[in-house]
Write a protein that holds these residues in place. Structure first.
Motif, PDB file in Angstrom:
ATOM      1  N   PRO A  33       0.811  -1.231   0.000  1.00 28.15           N
ATOM      2  CA  PRO A  33       0.000   0.000   0.000  1.00 28.15           C
ATOM      3  C   PRO A  33       0.841   1.277   0.000  1.00 28.15           C
ATOM      4  O   PRO A  33       0.319   2.355  -0.288  1.00 28.15           O
ATOM      5  CB  PRO A  33      -0.808  -0.092   1.305  1.00 28.15           C
ATOM      6  N   GLU A  34       2.136   1.145   0.323  1.00 28.63           N
ATOM      7  CA  GLU A  34       3.012   2.323   0.380  1.00 28.63           C
ATOM      8  C   GLU A  34       3.642   2.654  -0.970  1.00 28.63           C
ATOM      9  O   GLU A  34       4.363   3.643  -1.098  1.00 28.63           O
ATOM     10  CB  GLU A  34       4.137   2.077   1.402  1.00 28.63           C
ATOM     11  N   ARG A  35       3.371   1.817  -1.966  1.00 24.75           N
ATOM     12  CA  ARG A  35       4.071   1.918  -3.247  1.00 24.75           C
ATOM     13  C   ARG A  35       4.006   3.312  -3.875  1.00 24.75           C
ATOM     14  O   ARG A  35       5.019   3.882  -4.261  1.00 24.75           O
ATOM     15  CB  ARG A  35       3.467   0.878  -4.198  1.00 24.75           C
ATOM     16  N   GLY A  36       2.804   3.872  -3.959  1.00 22.15           N
ATOM     17  CA  GLY A  36       2.647   5.185  -4.601  1.00 22.15           C
ATOM     18  C   GLY A  36       3.381   6.280  -3.833  1.00 22.15           C
ATOM     19  O   GLY A  36       4.065   7.129  -4.421  1.00 22.15           O
ATOM     20  N   LEU A  37       3.247   6.249  -2.505  1.00 25.46           N
ATOM     21  CA  LEU A  37       3.901   7.263  -1.661  1.00 25.46           C
ATOM     22  C   LEU A  37       5.418   7.209  -1.814  1.00 25.46           C
ATOM     23  O   LEU A  37       6.079   8.246  -1.925  1.00 25.46           O
ATOM     24  CB  LEU A  37       3.555   7.011  -0.181  1.00 25.46           C
ATOM     25  N   ILE A  38       5.950   5.992  -1.829  1.00 23.54           N
ATOM     26  CA  ILE A  38       7.412   5.850  -1.908  1.00 23.54           C
ATOM     27  C   ILE A  38       7.912   6.317  -3.277  1.00 23.54           C
ATOM     28  O   ILE A  38       8.909   7.050  -3.381  1.00 23.54           O
ATOM     29  CB  ILE A  38       7.833   4.391  -1.616  1.00 23.54           C
ATOM     30  N   ALA A  39       7.206   5.930  -4.341  1.00 25.94           N
ATOM     31  CA  ALA A  39       7.638   6.340  -5.691  1.00 25.94           C
ATOM     32  C   ALA A  39       7.650   7.861  -5.818  1.00 25.94           C
ATOM     33  O   ALA A  39       8.590   8.454  -6.366  1.00 25.94           O
ATOM     34  CB  ALA A  39       6.726   5.709  -6.738  1.00 25.94           C
ATOM     35  N   THR A  40       6.607   8.510  -5.286  1.00 28.27           N
ATOM     36  CA  THR A  40       6.542   9.984  -5.354  1.00 28.27           C
ATOM     37  C   THR A  40       7.679  10.599  -4.545  1.00 28.27           C
ATOM     38  O   THR A  40       8.341  11.539  -4.995  1.00 28.27           O
ATOM     39  CB  THR A  40       5.180  10.469  -4.790  1.00 28.27           C
ATOM     40  N   TRP A  41       7.942  10.043  -3.367  1.00 32.11           N
ATOM     41  CA  TRP A  41       9.005  10.560  -2.487  1.00 32.11           C
ATOM     42  C   TRP A  41      10.361  10.440  -3.191  1.00 32.11           C
ATOM     43  O   TRP A  41      11.170  11.363  -3.165  1.00 32.11           O
ATOM     44  CB  TRP A  41       8.983   9.772  -1.180  1.00 32.11           C
ATOM     45  N   VAL A  42      10.612   9.284  -3.824  1.00 33.15           N
ATOM     46  CA  VAL A  42      11.907   9.084  -4.499  1.00 33.15           C
ATOM     47  C   VAL A  42      12.056  10.084  -5.642  1.00 33.15           C
ATOM     48  O   VAL A  42      13.112  10.688  -5.825  1.00 33.15           O
ATOM     49  CB  VAL A  42      12.044   7.623  -4.994  1.00 33.15           C
ATOM     50  N   GLU A  43      10.983  10.317  -6.385  1.00 33.20           N
ATOM     51  CA  GLU A  43      11.067  11.272  -7.498  1.00 33.20           C
ATOM     52  C   GLU A  43      11.318  12.693  -6.967  1.00 33.20           C
ATOM     53  O   GLU A  43      12.107  13.436  -7.535  1.00 33.20           O
ATOM     54  CB  GLU A  43       9.781  11.222  -8.328  1.00 33.20           C
ATOM     55  N   GLN A  44      10.669  13.042  -5.856  1.00 31.32           N
ATOM     56  CA  GLN A  44      10.828  14.406  -5.307  1.00 31.32           C
ATOM     57  C   GLN A  44      12.220  14.608  -4.697  1.00 31.32           C
ATOM     58  O   GLN A  44      12.824  15.661  -4.844  1.00 31.32           O
ATOM     59  CB  GLN A  44       9.766  14.680  -4.236  1.00 31.32           C
ATOM     60  N   HIS A  45      12.728  13.598  -3.980  1.00 29.84           N
ATOM     61  CA  HIS A  45      14.015  13.763  -3.286  1.00 29.84           C
ATOM     62  C   HIS A  45      15.205  13.426  -4.180  1.00 29.84           C
ATOM     63  O   HIS A  45      16.313  13.904  -3.916  1.00 29.84           O
ATOM     64  CB  HIS A  45      14.068  12.888  -2.036  1.00 29.84           C
ATOM     65  N   PHE A  46      15.006  12.581  -5.201  1.00 30.68           N
ATOM     66  CA  PHE A  46      16.122  12.162  -6.048  1.00 30.68           C
ATOM     67  C   PHE A  46      15.742  12.447  -7.501  1.00 30.68           C
ATOM     68  O   PHE A  46      15.647  13.597  -7.855  1.00 30.68           O
ATOM     69  CB  PHE A  46      16.513  10.708  -5.741  1.00 30.68           C
ATOM     70  N   HIS A  47      15.469  11.423  -8.329  1.00 24.49           N
ATOM     71  CA  HIS A  47      15.020  11.769  -9.682  1.00 24.49           C
ATOM     72  C   HIS A  47      14.211  10.647 -10.317  1.00 24.49           C
ATOM     73  O   HIS A  47      14.061   9.567  -9.746  1.00 24.49           O
ATOM     74  CB  HIS A  47      16.168  12.242 -10.574  1.00 24.49           C
ATOM     75  N   SER A  48      13.734  10.938 -11.517  1.00 23.66           N
ATOM     76  CA  SER A  48      12.761  10.053 -12.152  1.00 23.66           C
ATOM     77  C   SER A  48      13.371   8.688 -12.484  1.00 23.66           C
ATOM     78  O   SER A  48      12.673   7.672 -12.479  1.00 23.66           O
ATOM     79  CB  SER A  48      12.189  10.701 -13.405  1.00 23.66           C
ATOM     80  N   LEU A  49      14.670   8.649 -12.789  1.00 24.92           N
ATOM     81  CA  LEU A  49      15.276   7.352 -13.129  1.00 24.92           C
ATOM     82  C   LEU A  49      15.225   6.425 -11.914  1.00 24.92           C
ATOM     83  O   LEU A  49      14.921   5.230 -12.042  1.00 24.92           O
ATOM     84  CB  LEU A  49      16.728   7.536 -13.586  1.00 24.92           C
ATOM     85  N   TRP A  50      15.485   6.972 -10.745  1.00 27.80           N
ATOM     86  CA  TRP A  50      15.420   6.139  -9.532  1.00 27.80           C
ATOM     87  C   TRP A  50      13.972   5.775  -9.205  1.00 27.80           C
ATOM     88  O   TRP A  50      13.696   4.688  -8.705  1.00 27.80           O
ATOM     89  CB  TRP A  50      16.062   6.872  -8.349  1.00 27.80           C
TER      90      TRP A  50
END
Ligand SMILES: CC(C)(COP(=O)(O)OP(=O)(O)OC[C@H]1O[C@@H](n2cnc3c(N)ncnc32)[C@H](O)[C@@H]1OP(=O)(O)O)[C@@H](O)C(=O)NCCC(=O)NCCS
Length: 165
Positions: A33-50
């Motif tokens: 259930p955390e999948r969407g939140l984590i993906a958004t967090w990674v994109e915001q803090h790092f970048h789209s490739l990650w």
């Protein structure tokens, strides 16, 4: 940057994990259930490739992604089997949470997860801060592994001069 090879049957014990647990930081496998939140967090803090890589890791069952959490806030993540089977990474810790062992604890928890999944070795692909990995791991550089599996990979285009406003 050349890839690193890690012996998973020879992992050190994490010095940071008990200290983090005592200060209320949990290191655990991510939940679907955390999948969407984590993906958004990674994109915001790092970048789209990650974010793309972590999306692949979070599509496995069980998810091959670990998180560091305090008081309901995501502090960092690490994953394996994203770009290739047997690969560790990417990993990242929020700038505000760095320097207290979260990166180390995520690294060792994820590598233990790989060992439990049946791998004998892990590859750290395009490792970035090699010194961070060599601080805790007796890893070796894989000869002729750069650019390795990433050869010819598409990357986001730099903004054109007309679009820089
Ligand atoms: C690399 C990163 C994950 C480390 O997270 P962290 O929580 O600050 O790391 P820790 O506090 O667990 O550090 C563990 C040890 O590694 C050292 N270290 C941390 N980052 C380092 C770096 N970039 N280079 C060299 N050593 C580093 C620390 O000094 C510490 O050593 P010490 O215990 O002897 O003081 C974090 O800096 C980060 O997110 N960087 C940007 C993303 C990135 O480069 N990810 C890795 C590539 S996939």
């Amino acid at each position: 940057m050349s890839d690193l090879l890690v012996r998973l049957y020879d992992l050190p014990v994490s010095e940071a994990e008990p200290r983090l647990a005592a200060s209320g930081i949990t290191i655990r496998r991510a939940l679907p259930p955390e999948r969407g939140l984590i993906a958004t967090w990674v994109e915001q803090h790092f970048h789209s490739l990650w974010a793309s890589e972590v999306a692949v890791a979070m599509s496995q069952h069980p998810m091959t992604t670990w998180v560091a959490v305090k008081d309901g806030e995501l502090l960092g993540f690490a994953c394996h089997d994203a770009t290739a089977k047997g690969f560790f990474g990417p990993t990242g810790v929020a700038e505000s949470a760095r320097g207290q062992g979260v990166g180390e604890a995520l690294l060792l928890a994820t590598l233990r997860g790989m060992r439990e999944a049946g791998y004998a070795y892990a590859v750290i692909g395009d490792p970035g801060p090699v010194a961070f990995y060599l601080k805790r791991l007796d890893a070796m550089v894989i000869p002729k592994s750069s650019p390795g599996i990433y050869r010819g990979m598409l990357r986001p285009a730099a903004p054109s001069p007309a679009n820089t406003d």
